[in-house]
Design a protein around this motif. Structure first.
Motif, PDB file in Angstrom:
ATOM      1  N   LEU A   1       0.805  -1.218   0.000  1.00 56.47           N
ATOM      2  CA  LEU A   1       0.000   0.000   0.000  1.00 56.47           C
ATOM      3  C   LEU A   1       0.841   1.272   0.000  1.00 56.47           C
ATOM      4  O   LEU A   1       0.365   2.330  -0.377  1.00 56.47           O
TER       5      LEU A   1
ATOM      6  N   GLU B   1      -0.976   4.603   0.632  1.00 52.27           N
ATOM      7  CA  GLU B   1      -1.845   4.694   1.803  1.00 52.27           C
ATOM      8  C   GLU B   1      -1.069   4.349   3.067  1.00 52.27           C
ATOM      9  O   GLU B   1      -0.266   3.420   3.066  1.00 52.27           O
TER      10      GLU B   1
ATOM     11  N   ASP C   1      -1.534   3.227   6.909  1.00 52.86           N
ATOM     12  CA  ASP C   1      -2.336   2.788   8.060  1.00 52.86           C
ATOM     13  C   ASP C   1      -1.420   1.921   8.919  1.00 52.86           C
ATOM     14  O   ASP C   1      -0.195   2.027   8.810  1.00 52.86           O
TER      15      ASP C   1
ATOM     16  N   HIS D   1      -0.398  -0.957   8.682  1.00 54.82           N
ATOM     17  CA  HIS D   1       0.564  -1.793   7.960  1.00 54.82           C
ATOM     18  C   HIS D   1       1.874  -1.061   7.692  1.00 54.82           C
ATOM     19  O   HIS D   1       2.948  -1.618   7.848  1.00 54.82           O
TER      20      HIS D   1
ATOM     21  N   PHE E   1      -4.345   8.220   1.323  1.00 52.91           N
ATOM     22  CA  PHE E   1      -5.003   7.995   2.606  1.00 52.91           C
ATOM     23  C   PHE E   1      -3.948   7.980   3.712  1.00 52.91           C
ATOM     24  O   PHE E   1      -2.868   7.422   3.539  1.00 52.91           O
ATOM     25  N   ILE E   2      -4.268   8.627   4.817  1.00 52.03           N
ATOM     26  CA  ILE E   2      -3.418   8.478   6.009  1.00 52.03           C
ATOM     27  C   ILE E   2      -4.342   8.478   7.212  1.00 52.03           C
ATOM     28  O   ILE E   2      -5.267   9.292   7.299  1.00 52.03           O
ATOM     29  N   ASP E   3      -4.145   7.542   8.118  1.00 52.34           N
ATOM     30  CA  ASP E   3      -5.039   7.499   9.275  1.00 52.34           C
ATOM     31  C   ASP E   3      -4.395   8.233  10.447  1.00 52.34           C
ATOM     32  O   ASP E   3      -3.307   8.803  10.341  1.00 52.34           O
ATOM     33  N   LEU E   4      -5.118   8.232  11.557  1.00 49.53           N
ATOM     34  CA  LEU E   4      -4.672   8.999  12.704  1.00 49.53           C
ATOM     35  C   LEU E   4      -3.318   8.512  13.222  1.00 49.53           C
ATOM     36  O   LEU E   4      -2.483   9.314  13.654  1.00 49.53           O
ATOM     37  N   SER E   5      -3.079   7.195  13.149  1.00 44.47           N
ATOM     38  CA  SER E   5      -1.806   6.673  13.647  1.00 44.47           C
ATOM     39  C   SER E   5      -0.657   7.167  12.768  1.00 44.47           C
ATOM     40  O   SER E   5       0.431   7.458  13.264  1.00 44.47           O
TER      41      SER E   5
ATOM     42  N   ARG F   1      -0.035  10.752  13.575  1.00 40.11           N
ATOM     43  CA  ARG F   1       0.645  10.859  14.865  1.00 40.11           C
ATOM     44  C   ARG F   1       2.140  10.594  14.720  1.00 40.11           C
ATOM     45  O   ARG F   1       2.963  11.220  15.391  1.00 40.11           O
TER      46      ARG F   1
END
Lengths: 307, 276
Positions: free
Chosen positions: B168, B185, B187, B189, B218-222, B225
């Protein structure tokens, strides 16, 4: 935190509470925030005269559009002003004209504030206008506030006060509408699938690229909190796009307060849900019985921004 | 990129379309030049590869005898190397300049990493003798991301700036402005790799560390952070500079209030003075 309700039925009664509360605070050098209707702001401003210039204020409809945003706004006001040890907040949400579901969400928040802000030095008085709020709303105010008073000083214990966790449990026992026949569904094993499925559905149903991307973020974060594998469903209802995420594995008791406090310097499990709650109009969580689910709702594709 | 005897490249792909830009010129250059071509498959039927090659404009019938597509049916690295070495000797014996070898590496998933390292070392020795060159094909869907990035590092003429190549997320080192470029992306992983790449960029550079986010979908909160933690750990005077941040990501950063974190600078366009 001190959290008290004030039921008022006239401008005089409102001012009889608000003026001493604000003036005592100013006299003590405490930060004072007033967030209420534009009518009450005007009333209070005229009565306070020159002192009004030292009061932080916000028209209540814009100080946190949704409960999780409201809590965040309170927390941030506290963090910015906590140097003095005590801050005063006069907080009157909008009640009139709200849907049953919105009223429930805001009532739930009133109860949750007792736990969410427990560690702060906030003294909050929540005025309820009995002329407009409705009997149910005013009645619940006495269940969600440990104290009640009418003179802007420390109130007396509310006999009907309900323990917040019990009260939240009551709110969350409300059944959610069933997933409608014809909703799009997908079994999710990897979190990358949930954002692809939900983002794809959102685009297909006409959400702008930007709003679809943000819904995908909300769904990813909610799914991360729930834990994969799970089942995702997406459907439209009037004015809204709904995304339902159901954990496939064994259910667990979800924290009813998760996702209301903004992320801090250290990671907390509810941080991702906070993001979801900021991005969505509604986030409902259910962990009763054999199910464990999060339901997200955002505005549909025909939303007009009015700009 | 044209290749010479001795060159050893790899290609990581998630679907066949990603093979074309690397393999089509590799095969065509050989056939229009002075080389023979050997295409070893592992899981794919040779007829499928022949079809693929035709789709890329290779006249497989005209080059029969010079272009071999073979399914070897073994996952013994020594047997594979012996086969390639024999084909190379034969090619040179027939008057060709060298053998162009390409092969699916999926057998290594069954055999394990050690056999793969053996293979890569032995095949490199063959290439070094000047009779062959090759492109190893790694299917991202089969190899764990960490193993893949380690493997790609072993290939000499591969993209040396590539720090991580996962299913990803791809991370590239960038010289100017100094830092890294992220693609794909982020996340849970890719989080470990991102954190490592950030830490190594912070050690490698002296001043600000730039992160080009333009190809992040895409990038998530983790993931955010990890960026914020890296920024706030920088000594005074240095910043982590996020440039070309996608609009929805910038909106998330502002929502959380992380745009105000000391040491982090967030730009939706180019960073000022970033020379890009």
């Amino acid at each position: 935190m001190i959290h008290q309700a004030c039921l008022y039925g006239s401008d005089e009664e409102f001012l009889g509470m608000a003026v001493p509360f604000v003036l005592d605070g100013l006299a003590g050098g405490e930060p004072v925030l007033v967030t209420t209707t534009s009518r009450n702001l005007e009333l209070l401003g005229e009565t306070l005269g020159d002192d009004a210039g030292r009061v932080d204020h916000a028209e209540t409809a814009y100080f946190g559009r949704r409960p999780a945003q409201r809590v965040t706004a309170f927390v941030r006001y506290w963090r910015r002003n906590s140097g003095r040890g005590r801050v005063r907040v006069l907080a009157e949400p909008v009640w009139q004209g709200r849907s049953t579901r919105d009223v429930l969400a805001w009532t739930r928040m009133e109860s949750a504030l007792n736990l969410l802000l427990a560690g702060t030095g906030i003294w909050m008085i929540c005025p309820y206008d009995t002329r407009t709020a409705g009997a149910g709303v005013a009645g619940n105010a006495l269940r969600t506030h440990p104290l009640v008073g009418s003179d802007g000083r420390i109130g007396r214990p509310c006999p009907g006060y309900a323990e917040p966790l019990a009260f939240l449990g009551e709110c969350d026992a409300e059944p959610l509408p069933a997933v409608p026949y014809g909703a799009a569904g997908s079994d999710i094993t990897d979190l990358s699938d949930v954002r692809r499925f939900v983002g794809g559905q959102a685009r297909q149903r006409g959400l702008s690229e930007e709003r679809a991307a943000l819904l995908a973020v909300a769904a990813h974060e909610a799914a991360r909190y729930l834990g994969a594998p799970l089942t995702a469903s997406v459907w439209e209802s009037f004015g809204a796009l709904v995304c339902d995420l159901r954990r496939a594995g064994a259910p667990y008791a979800m924290d009813p307060l998760a996702g209301f406090l903004p992320p801090g310097p250290d990671e907390r499990p509810g941080d991702g849900l906070w993001v979801a709650r900021q991005l969505c109009d509604h986030v409902d969580m259910r962990s009763a019985g054999a199910k464990c689910l999060v339901r997200l709702q955002v505005a549909g594709p025909r939303l007009q921004e009015g700009q | 990129m044209s290749m010479e005897p001795g060159d050893h490249r790899s290609v990581a792909y998630s679907d066949e379309a990603e093979l074309e830009p690397v393999l089509a010129p590799f095969v065509l250059d050989g056939l229009t030049g002075r080389d023979k071509v050997l295409y070893l498959t592992d899981v794919t039927h040779p007829a499928v590869v022949t079809g693929l090659l035709r789709g890329w404009g290779v006249d497989t019938e005209a080059h029969a005898g010079r272009l071999d597509v073979v399914r070897l049916g073994t996952s013994d690295p020594d047997e594979i190397v012996t086969h390639v070495a024999e084909a190379a000797r034969q090619a040179v014996g027939e008057g060709y300049r060298a053998l162009r070898f390409t092969g699916e590496m999926s057998w290594a998933v069954r055999e394990g990493t050690q056999s793969l390292t053996d293979f890569e070392t032995k095949i490199q020795a063959l290439f070094d003798s000047g009779v062959a060159m090759g492109v190893c094909q790694y299917d991202r869907r089969l190899f764990p991301p960490a193993a893949l990035s380690e493997l790609l590092r072993m290939h000499r003429a591969a993209d040396v700036t590539l720090e991580f190549d996962g299913a990803l997320l791809r991370i590239r080192r960038v010289a100017q402005p100094p830092g890294i470029e992220l693609e794909g992306e982020i996340d849970g992983h890719g989080l470990g790799e991102l954190t490592r790449a950030l830490a190594s960029a912070v050690r490698r550079e002296r001043g600000d560390v730039h992160v080009d986010m333009s190809r992040i979908t895409f990038i998530d909160l983790s993931g955010l952070r990890a960026l914020v933690d890296t920024a706030s750990a920088l000594e005074a005077g240095r910043s982590l500079v996020l440039s070309r941040v996608p609009e929805h990501v910038a909106q998330l950063i502002r929502l959380i209030g992380w745009d105000a974190v000391p040491g982090l600078r967030v730009y939706e366009g180019d960073a000022p003075g970033g020379n890009r």
